[in-house]
Design a protein around this motif. Sequence first.
Motif, PDB file in Angstrom:
ATOM      1  N   PHE A 154     -30.671 -10.351 121.157  1.00 28.27           N
ATOM      2  CA  PHE A 154     -30.941 -10.340 122.578  1.00 28.27           C
ATOM      3  C   PHE A 154     -29.884 -11.250 123.192  1.00 28.27           C
ATOM      4  CE2 PHE A 154     -34.857  -9.134 120.585  1.00 28.27           C
ATOM      5  CZ  PHE A 154     -35.407  -8.194 121.428  1.00 28.27           C
ATOM      6  N   ALA A 155     -28.841 -10.649 123.762  1.00 22.69           N
ATOM      7  CA  ALA A 155     -27.686 -11.394 124.246  1.00 22.69           C
ATOM      8  C   ALA A 155     -27.522 -11.207 125.748  1.00 22.69           C
ATOM      9  CB  ALA A 155     -26.424 -10.936 123.525  1.00 22.69           C
ATOM     10  N   ASN A 156     -27.331 -12.284 126.446  1.00 25.28           N
ATOM     11  CA  ASN A 156     -27.086 -12.247 127.884  1.00 25.28           C
ATOM     12  C   ASN A 156     -25.587 -12.273 128.150  1.00 25.28           C
ATOM     13  OD1 ASN A 156     -29.774 -12.519 129.388  1.00 25.28           O
ATOM     14  ND2 ASN A 156     -29.951 -14.004 127.724  1.00 25.28           N
ATOM     15  N   TYR A 157     -25.153 -11.439 129.091  1.00 21.87           N
ATOM     16  CA  TYR A 157     -23.738 -11.326 129.437  1.00 21.87           C
ATOM     17  C   TYR A 157     -23.544 -11.507 130.931  1.00 21.87           C
ATOM     18  CZ  TYR A 157     -22.782  -9.362 124.811  1.00 21.87           C
ATOM     19  OH  TYR A 157     -22.666  -9.178 123.465  1.00 21.87           O
ATOM     20  N   ASP A 158     -22.373 -11.985 131.290  1.00 27.97           N
ATOM     21  CA  ASP A 158     -21.952 -12.053 132.681  1.00 27.97           C
ATOM     22  C   ASP A 158     -20.526 -11.513 132.736  1.00 27.97           C
ATOM     23  OD1 ASP A 158     -21.599 -12.572 135.360  1.00 27.97           O
ATOM     24  OD2 ASP A 158     -21.361 -14.732 135.113  1.00 27.97           O
ATOM     25  N   LEU A 190     -29.027  -8.691 130.217  1.00 30.63           N
ATOM     26  CA  LEU A 190     -29.538  -8.784 128.849  1.00 30.63           C
ATOM     27  C   LEU A 190     -29.233  -7.504 128.086  1.00 30.63           C
ATOM     28  CD1 LEU A 190     -31.244 -10.228 126.674  1.00 30.63           C
ATOM     29  CD2 LEU A 190     -33.254  -9.149 127.704  1.00 30.63           C
ATOM     30  N   TRP A 191     -28.618  -7.642 126.919  1.00 28.25           N
ATOM     31  CA  TRP A 191     -28.327  -6.511 126.046  1.00 28.25           C
ATOM     32  C   TRP A 191     -29.106  -6.668 124.750  1.00 28.25           C
ATOM     33  CZ3 TRP A 191     -24.724  -2.355 126.320  1.00 28.25           C
ATOM     34  CH2 TRP A 191     -24.114  -2.237 127.577  1.00 28.25           C
ATOM     35  N   ILE A 192     -29.729  -5.588 124.326  1.00 27.01           N
ATOM     36  CA  ILE A 192     -30.404  -5.563 123.030  1.00 27.01           C
ATOM     37  C   ILE A 192     -29.460  -4.865 122.076  1.00 27.01           C
ATOM     38  CG2 ILE A 192     -32.405  -4.764 121.733  1.00 27.01           C
ATOM     39  CD1 ILE A 192     -33.932  -4.720 124.422  1.00 27.01           C
ATOM     40  N   GLU A 193     -29.042  -5.598 121.038  1.00 28.80           N
ATOM     41  CA  GLU A 193     -28.061  -5.078 120.090  1.00 28.80           C
ATOM     42  C   GLU A 193     -28.610  -5.238 118.680  1.00 28.80           C
ATOM     43  OE1 GLU A 193     -24.322  -6.457 122.872  1.00 28.80           O
ATOM     44  OE2 GLU A 193     -24.985  -7.800 121.303  1.00 28.80           O
ATOM     45  N   SER A 194     -28.056  -4.497 117.764  1.00 30.39           N
ATOM     46  CA  SER A 194     -28.472  -4.602 116.366  1.00 30.39           C
ATOM     47  C   SER A 194     -27.241  -4.775 115.504  1.00 30.39           C
ATOM     48  CB  SER A 194     -29.228  -3.338 115.949  1.00 30.39           C
ATOM     49  OG  SER A 194     -29.609  -3.441 114.591  1.00 30.39           O
ATOM     50  N   THR A 195     -27.243  -5.844 114.735  1.00 31.75           N
ATOM     51  CA  THR A 195     -26.133  -6.127 113.840  1.00 31.75           C
ATOM     52  C   THR A 195     -26.683  -6.643 112.526  1.00 31.75           C
ATOM     53  OG1 THR A 195     -24.732  -6.722 115.707  1.00 31.75           O
ATOM     54  CG2 THR A 195     -24.012  -7.472 113.555  1.00 31.75           C
ATOM     55  N   ASN A 196     -26.234  -6.083 111.424  1.00 32.12           N
ATOM     56  CA  ASN A 196     -26.601  -6.567 110.101  1.00 32.12           C
ATOM     57  C   ASN A 196     -28.109  -6.570 109.880  1.00 32.12           C
ATOM     58  OD1 ASN A 196     -25.542  -7.428 107.621  1.00 32.12           O
ATOM     59  ND2 ASN A 196     -26.024  -9.547 108.080  1.00 32.12           N
ATOM     60  N   GLY A 197     -28.821  -5.644 110.512  1.00 31.90           N
ATOM     61  CA  GLY A 197     -30.262  -5.537 110.294  1.00 31.90           C
ATOM     62  C   GLY A 197     -31.095  -6.472 111.146  1.00 31.90           C
ATOM     63  N   GLU A 232     -31.036 -19.231 117.556  1.00 30.54           N
ATOM     64  CA  GLU A 232     -31.005 -19.535 118.982  1.00 30.54           C
ATOM     65  C   GLU A 232     -29.659 -20.176 119.277  1.00 30.54           C
ATOM     66  OE1 GLU A 232     -35.369 -20.880 120.392  1.00 30.54           O
ATOM     67  OE2 GLU A 232     -34.463 -22.165 118.869  1.00 30.54           O
ATOM     68  N   ALA A 233     -28.973 -19.673 120.297  1.00 31.14           N
ATOM     69  CA  ALA A 233     -27.674 -20.228 120.685  1.00 31.14           C
ATOM     70  C   ALA A 233     -27.529 -20.104 122.191  1.00 31.14           C
ATOM     71  CB  ALA A 233     -26.541 -19.488 119.978  1.00 31.14           C
ATOM     72  N   GLY A 249     -25.427 -17.637 128.746  1.00 36.20           N
ATOM     73  CA  GLY A 249     -26.851 -17.920 128.687  1.00 36.20           C
ATOM     74  C   GLY A 249     -27.337 -17.862 127.250  1.00 36.20           C
ATOM     75  N   GLU A 250     -28.610 -17.562 127.105  1.00 42.62           N
ATOM     76  CA  GLU A 250     -29.244 -17.587 125.786  1.00 42.62           C
ATOM     77  C   GLU A 250     -28.881 -16.365 124.942  1.00 42.62           C
ATOM     78  OE1 GLU A 250     -31.103 -20.239 124.707  1.00 42.62           O
ATOM     79  OE2 GLU A 250     -30.465 -21.110 126.601  1.00 42.62           O
ATOM     80  N   LEU A 251     -28.660 -16.622 123.658  1.00 44.33           N
ATOM     81  CA  LEU A 251     -28.533 -15.584 122.640  1.00 44.33           C
ATOM     82  C   LEU A 251     -29.634 -15.856 121.633  1.00 44.33           C
ATOM     83  CD1 LEU A 251     -27.042 -13.351 120.931  1.00 44.33           C
ATOM     84  CD2 LEU A 251     -25.823 -15.239 119.862  1.00 44.33           C
ATOM     85  N   THR A 252     -30.498 -14.884 121.417  1.00 44.66           N
ATOM     86  CA  THR A 252     -31.581 -15.030 120.443  1.00 44.66           C
ATOM     87  C   THR A 252     -31.506 -13.859 119.483  1.00 44.66           C
ATOM     88  OG1 THR A 252     -32.941 -16.011 122.190  1.00 44.66           O
ATOM     89  CG2 THR A 252     -34.051 -15.411 120.154  1.00 44.66           C
TER      90      THR A 252
END
Length: 193
Positions: free
Chosen positions: A72-76, A61-68, A96-97, A82-85
């Motif tokens: 919360f994006a999961n990577y493999d 899980l990566w916590i990122e900030s874009t455009n304000g 939610e994606a 997985g989930e992107l919120t």
Amino acid sequence: MRILTILFLTFCTTQLIGQSNEQQIEQLQDQIAKSVGELKKLTSVNYMKHFNQVQGFKHGLWIESTNGELWFANYDTGLKHGELTIYYTSGKKYIEATYDQGTLTGKVTFYDTRGGLLQTYERIEPNDTIVERPIEKVEGKSIYFTKEKHRYDYRVYVKKYMSSGVLYKEGYGLVDDDWILTYFSVGEWQQHE
């Protein structure tokens, strides 16, 4: 995730009344750090740029900030999986994606700042067409608009909703994987009254 965010924002609001701006900032930073620490106890959390990110080896899980917004994006192994919120900074969920090894799948749901349904992307499929999209260019002190050929990553079926939750417009759009927030309309769209 949503409960953690709501509890966090409620706690922050009640704790900050009557404090100076500097005290409020310091307390918010402390609370954010503690919340990330709690999240890290439950899963692998990454939130700083380091060698693995630069090399494309993001994992967990990566916590990122874009455009304000907060992502919360999961990577493999460098691919979204997985989930992107995505959350507004108000704490409300924005998007939610779901990804499968770097490919957008299923359905993408967008919410307005009050939590109401804003739009969805459905019937997600790879796009193989090239379109001319309008773009803004800058040369020196001049700004002008031109068209540029572009192949978007996905073709999606977009449904747009009014704040009351009523469907008012639907049709196909093209979306890029690195910026799913906006789409390029194609074909005929159906308007609802």
